[in-house]
Design a protein around this motif. Structure first.
Motif, PDB file in Angstrom:
ATOM      1  N   ALA A  31       0.845  -1.194   0.000  1.00  0.00           N
ATOM      2  CA  ALA A  31       0.000   0.000   0.000  1.00  0.00           C
ATOM      3  C   ALA A  31       0.876   1.238   0.000  1.00  0.00           C
ATOM      4  N   VAL A  32       0.208   2.380  -0.274  1.00  0.00           N
ATOM      5  CA  VAL A  32       0.861   3.687  -0.206  1.00  0.00           C
ATOM      6  C   VAL A  32       0.045   4.562   0.737  1.00  0.00           C
ATOM      7  N   ALA A  33       0.726   5.207   1.661  1.00  0.00           N
ATOM      8  CA  ALA A  33       0.087   6.162   2.578  1.00  0.00           C
ATOM      9  C   ALA A  33       0.640   7.540   2.268  1.00  0.00           C
ATOM     10  N   SER A  34      -0.230   8.557   2.341  1.00  0.00           N
ATOM     11  CA  SER A  34       0.232   9.908   2.038  1.00  0.00           C
ATOM     12  C   SER A  34       0.542  10.721   3.290  1.00  0.00           C
ATOM     13  N   GLY A  35       0.275  10.149   4.476  1.00  0.00           N
ATOM     14  CA  GLY A  35       0.541  10.861   5.720  1.00  0.00           C
ATOM     15  C   GLY A  35       0.689   9.901   6.883  1.00  0.00           C
ATOM     16  N   GLY A  36       0.993  10.469   8.043  1.00  0.00           N
ATOM     17  CA  GLY A  36       1.294   9.672   9.221  1.00  0.00           C
ATOM     18  C   GLY A  36       0.155   8.823   9.742  1.00  0.00           C
ATOM     19  N   GLU A  37      -1.029   9.407   9.879  1.00  0.00           N
ATOM     20  CA  GLU A  37      -2.166   8.640  10.414  1.00  0.00           C
ATOM     21  C   GLU A  37      -2.519   7.477   9.498  1.00  0.00           C
ATOM     22  N   GLU A  38      -2.532   7.744   8.197  1.00  0.00           N
ATOM     23  CA  GLU A  38      -2.826   6.689   7.228  1.00  0.00           C
ATOM     24  C   GLU A  38      -1.748   5.609   7.275  1.00  0.00           C
ATOM     25  N   ALA A  39      -0.483   6.006   7.432  1.00  0.00           N
ATOM     26  CA  ALA A  39       0.620   5.052   7.517  1.00  0.00           C
ATOM     27  C   ALA A  39       0.457   4.130   8.726  1.00  0.00           C
ATOM     28  N   VAL A  40       0.123   4.703   9.868  1.00  0.00           N
ATOM     29  CA  VAL A  40      -0.059   3.899  11.078  1.00  0.00           C
ATOM     30  C   VAL A  40      -1.235   2.935  10.904  1.00  0.00           C
ATOM     31  N   ARG A  41      -2.335   3.438  10.361  1.00  0.00           N
ATOM     32  CA  ARG A  41      -3.514   2.585  10.153  1.00  0.00           C
ATOM     33  C   ARG A  41      -3.191   1.420   9.213  1.00  0.00           C
ATOM     34  N   LEU A  42      -2.563   1.728   8.078  1.00  0.00           N
ATOM     35  CA  LEU A  42      -2.228   0.679   7.118  1.00  0.00           C
ATOM     36  C   LEU A  42      -1.208  -0.303   7.686  1.00  0.00           C
ATOM     37  N   ALA A  43      -0.207   0.204   8.386  1.00  0.00           N
ATOM     38  CA  ALA A  43       0.804  -0.680   8.977  1.00  0.00           C
ATOM     39  C   ALA A  43       0.181  -1.596  10.026  1.00  0.00           C
ATOM     40  N   ARG A  44      -0.753  -1.068  10.806  1.00  0.00           N
ATOM     41  CA  ARG A  44      -1.430  -1.887  11.813  1.00  0.00           C
ATOM     42  C   ARG A  44      -2.192  -3.028  11.134  1.00  0.00           C
ATOM     43  N   GLU A  45      -2.815  -2.740  10.006  1.00  0.00           N
ATOM     44  CA  GLU A  45      -3.582  -3.758   9.273  1.00  0.00           C
ATOM     45  C   GLU A  45      -2.681  -4.737   8.531  1.00  0.00           C
TER      46      GLU A  45
END
Length: 128
Positions: A31-45
Motif C-alpha cells: 500500500a501507499v500512505a500519504s501521511g502519518g495517520e494513514e501510515a499507522v492505520r495501514l501498517a497496523r492492518e
C-alpha cells in the motif's frame, strides 16, 4: 520470499513511480500512505516487513512517523523503516542517526538492491 513494503510519501507522482519500480524488481508493495495517520492505520492492518518513509511529508514529520511505526503506542508496526528524501543525506544526518530507521536512501537511488543492501547491514531480528 519478497519483501512486503509500505510506502509513505505525500507525492502521488513519486509514489506511483516507486510502486512500479519496486514491484518490477520483486518487492511486494502492499500500500501507499500519504501521511502519518494513514501510515499507522495501514501498517497496523498489513504488518509490512518494511516501510519506506519520506522525511518531508508536508504536514507530517517523517521522522516522527518512523518512530511510530517502529514502536509507538501500537507497538512495532513495521519490521524495518528506511527513510527516503529528495534532499541529501547530509542535511538530515544527525536526525537519521537518532531515528529508529535502518538507514536512508535518496529517492533517485531507490531500488530493490539498495533496499536489500540496507536491510542486510542490520542485525536480523527473530521472525514473528
Amino acid at each position: 520470499m519478497a519483501i512486503r513494503c509500505l510506502i509513505v510519501d505525500d507525492s502521488p507522482r513519486f509514489a506511483r513511480v516507486a510502486v512500479e519500480l519496486l514491484q518490477e524488481e520483486g518487492i511486494d508493495v502492499l500500500a501507499v500512505a500519504s501521511g502519518g495517520e494513514e501510515a499507522v492505520r495501514l501498517a497496523r492492518e498489513l504488518r509490512p516487513d518494511l516501510a519506506l518513509v519520506d522525511i518531508d511529508l508536508g504536514a507530517d514529520n517523517g521522522l516522527a512517523v518512523a518512530r511510530r511505526l517502529r514502536g509507538g503506542e501500537h507497538g512495532e508496526l513495521a519490521e524495518a523503516v528506511i527513510l527516503i528524501s529528495t534532499h541529501a543525506q547530509e542535511e538530515f544526518a544527525e536526525l537519521i542517526e537518532a531515528s529508529p530507521a535502518v538507514g536512508f536512501l535518496p529517492k533517485a537511488a531507490l531500488s530493490a538492491d539498495a533496499i536489500e543492501g540496507l536491510l542486510c547491514r542490520t542485525d536480523p531480528e527473530p521472525s514473528r
